[in-house]
Design a protein around this motif. Structure first.
Motif, short mmCIF file in Angstrom:
data_model
loop_
_atom_site.label_atom_id
_atom_site.label_comp_id
_atom_site.label_asym_id
_atom_site.label_seq_id
_atom_site.Cartn_x
_atom_site.Cartn_y
_atom_site.Cartn_z
N GLU A 183 0.86 -1.18 0.00
CA GLU A 183 0.00 0.00 0.00
C GLU A 183 0.89 1.23 0.00
N PHE A 184 0.72 2.06 -1.01
CA PHE A 184 1.57 3.25 -1.15
C PHE A 184 0.83 4.45 -0.56
N GLU A 185 1.42 5.03 0.47
CA GLU A 185 0.88 6.20 1.13
C GLU A 185 1.83 7.37 0.89
N PRO A 186 1.35 8.60 1.04
CA PRO A 186 2.24 9.76 0.86
C PRO A 186 3.45 9.67 1.79
N GLY A 187 4.62 9.52 1.21
CA GLY A 187 5.85 9.47 1.99
C GLY A 187 6.12 8.17 2.69
N ASN A 188 5.32 7.12 2.42
CA ASN A 188 5.54 5.85 3.12
C ASN A 188 4.95 4.70 2.31
N ILE A 189 5.36 3.49 2.67
CA ILE A 189 4.86 2.27 2.06
C ILE A 189 4.49 1.33 3.19
N GLN A 190 3.31 0.74 3.11
CA GLN A 190 2.88 -0.25 4.09
C GLN A 190 2.90 -1.64 3.44
N VAL A 191 3.46 -2.60 4.16
CA VAL A 191 3.51 -3.98 3.69
C VAL A 191 2.46 -4.77 4.47
N HIS A 192 1.50 -5.35 3.77
CA HIS A 192 0.43 -6.13 4.40
C HIS A 192 0.64 -7.60 4.05
N ILE A 193 0.61 -8.44 5.06
CA ILE A 193 0.72 -9.87 4.81
C ILE A 193 -0.68 -10.42 4.52
N ALA A 194 -0.78 -11.27 3.52
CA ALA A 194 -2.06 -11.89 3.19
C ALA A 194 -2.35 -13.03 4.16
N PRO A 195 -3.62 -13.35 4.41
CA PRO A 195 -3.93 -14.50 5.27
C PRO A 195 -3.48 -15.79 4.58
N PRO A 196 -3.23 -16.87 5.34
CA PRO A 196 -2.79 -18.12 4.71
C PRO A 196 -3.88 -18.70 3.81
N VAL A 197 -3.48 -19.06 2.61
CA VAL A 197 -4.41 -19.58 1.60
C VAL A 197 -3.71 -20.67 0.80
N LEU A 198 -4.44 -21.73 0.49
CA LEU A 198 -3.98 -22.72 -0.47
C LEU A 198 -4.63 -22.39 -1.80
N ALA A 199 -3.82 -21.97 -2.76
CA ALA A 199 -4.31 -21.50 -4.06
C ALA A 199 -4.14 -22.59 -5.11
N ALA A 200 -5.23 -22.95 -5.78
CA ALA A 200 -5.19 -23.99 -6.80
C ALA A 200 -4.28 -23.58 -7.95
N LEU A 201 -3.53 -24.54 -8.47
CA LEU A 201 -2.63 -24.31 -9.60
C LEU A 201 -3.30 -24.77 -10.89
N PRO A 202 -3.03 -24.08 -12.00
CA PRO A 202 -3.61 -24.52 -13.27
C PRO A 202 -2.95 -25.80 -13.76
N GLY A 203 -3.63 -26.50 -14.66
CA GLY A 203 -3.06 -27.71 -15.24
C GLY A 203 -3.99 -28.88 -15.11
N LEU A 204 -3.73 -29.90 -15.92
CA LEU A 204 -4.53 -31.11 -15.92
C LEU A 204 -4.01 -32.07 -14.85
N GLY A 205 -4.75 -33.13 -14.61
CA GLY A 205 -4.32 -34.14 -13.66
C GLY A 205 -4.87 -33.89 -12.27
N SER A 206 -4.22 -34.46 -11.28
CA SER A 206 -4.68 -34.37 -9.90
C SER A 206 -4.66 -32.92 -9.41
N PRO A 207 -5.60 -32.56 -8.53
CA PRO A 207 -5.63 -31.20 -7.99
C PRO A 207 -4.34 -30.87 -7.25
N LYS A 208 -3.87 -29.64 -7.46
CA LYS A 208 -2.66 -29.14 -6.79
C LYS A 208 -2.94 -27.75 -6.27
N ALA A 209 -2.30 -27.40 -5.16
CA ALA A 209 -2.45 -26.06 -4.59
C ALA A 209 -1.15 -25.67 -3.93
N VAL A 210 -0.87 -24.37 -3.95
CA VAL A 210 0.36 -23.85 -3.36
C VAL A 210 0.01 -22.94 -2.20
N LEU A 211 0.85 -22.95 -1.17
CA LEU A 211 0.60 -22.15 0.03
C LEU A 211 1.02 -20.71 -0.21
N CYS A 212 0.11 -19.79 0.06
CA CYS A 212 0.38 -18.35 -0.06
C CYS A 212 0.07 -17.68 1.28
#
Length: 326
Positions: A66-95
């Motif tokens: 987040e860009f604020e006047p004269g500063n930058i804030q870093v926000h951590i996202a909540p833990p999520v398992l995000a599905a990956l594209p592609g055929l075959g068995s379901p896959k997900a990566v931790l974010c």
């Protein structure tokens, strides 16, 4: 044993939100303690090291800036398992957020549910890339069960495809700009060279269409303006670069269909959501592609396992015709 990237992400996760100053102190302390181990190019500066780490964490879906006047804030996202594209068995990566305890709990829950957990160090790709965690299962419901048991979200609709579709396009971005006929600022100024993909001192004859940056003499913060004829508009740097590249007919994105690599020049990073669309195709840190020598000159970031449809969507959003590598 955790890598520097893991320690950095653990700290950001504990803070949830932090200022640029606090991030800088944490990063610099890690850099100091591991002096001589970071694999950076000789031309990179301390500031570029910090920004590279932030861009990588953002592209992998771990943080938002987040860009604020004269500063930058870093926000951590909540833990999520995000599905990956592609055929075959379901896959997900931790974010997103993680801690040592969370990592141990995720491993235990995966084993209990019969879900394969692949844990890969990424320190060879970048000194501050956290460990990549991928879950594989015979059924997406098993991955969701693990996510529920560890208190994480599960995004079954592939985020990489979704982000490439829902991000605004360059024409839409330009429509939102506020153009003015104000005179040029008398601050220190540099123009973006669309061939070399870097800012430099203005030439004697300046083009009617250009991207310029101006350094505030009091705060030393750069301000970016896109010019066309005698009008200009303040722009986000990443969108501004692609606006001037499109206006001058420069095509810089490349794609290797044989191994599904998307190549993005370091001198023209993608806007946040589009970079994340590439990053979440595999959920790993992009690597430096030293062997790419075609115009424009300079090094490229290599994003792996990018489906043609995702690359085409991103290229279309930025008015970039597809360039295929050999």
């Amino acid at each position: 044993m955790y890598d520097n990237g893991d320690i950095l992400l653990f700290a950001l996760s504990a803070w949830r939100q932090t200022s640029w100053r606090q991030f800088k102190q944490c990063f610099d302390e890690l850099e100091r303690k591991s002096a001589g181990t970071a694999d950076y190019a000789p031309t990179e500066t301390a500031t570029s090291h910090r920004w590279r780490a932030l861009h990588e964490l953002s592209a992998m879906g771990h943080i938002d800036l987040e860009f604020e006047p004269g500063n930058i804030q870093v926000h951590i996202a909540p833990p999520v398992l995000a599905a990956l594209p592609g055929l075959g068995s379901p896959k997900a990566v931790l974010c997103g957020a993680r801690s040592p305890n969370f990592m141990e709990e995720l491993r235990a829950e995966s084993q209990s549910a019969g879900v394969e957990a692949l844990v890969e160090s990424q320190s060879a790709a970048s000194p501050y890339a956290p460990t990549r965690v991928e879950l594989r299962a015979g059924d997406a419901a098993w991955i969701k069960s693990v996510a529920d048991n560890v208190g994480a979200g599960y995004v079954e609709t592939t985020p990489a495809r979704l982000l490439a579709q829902v991000s605004i396009s360059l024409p839409e971005y330009r429509q939102k700009l506020s153009w003015s006929s104000d005179r040029e600022l008398n601050w220190h100024c540099e123009d973006f060279d669309t061939e070399r993909l870097q800012f430099s001192a203005p030439s004697e004859t300046r083009p009617d269409q250009r991207l310029s940056r101006y350094r505030n003499p009091r705060t030393t913060v750069w301000h970016y303006r896109l010019w066309q004829s005698n009008q200009s508009a303040e722009v986000d740097l990443d969108w501004g670069r692609y606006a001037i590249l499109a206006a001058t007919g420069q095509r810089v994105l490349q794609y290797a269909p044989e191994n599904r690599d998307a190549l993005v020049p370091l001198g023209a990073p993608l806007p946040t959501l589009l970079a994340r669309a590439f990053g979440l195709c595999r959920g790993c840190c992009p690597t430096i592609a030293e062997e790419v020598q075609s115009n424009p000159r300079g090094r490229y970031l290599r994003f792996n396992s990018v489906p043609p449809s995702v690359f085409n969507n991103v290229a279309a959003k930025l008015d970039q015709a597809i360039r295929h590598t050999k």
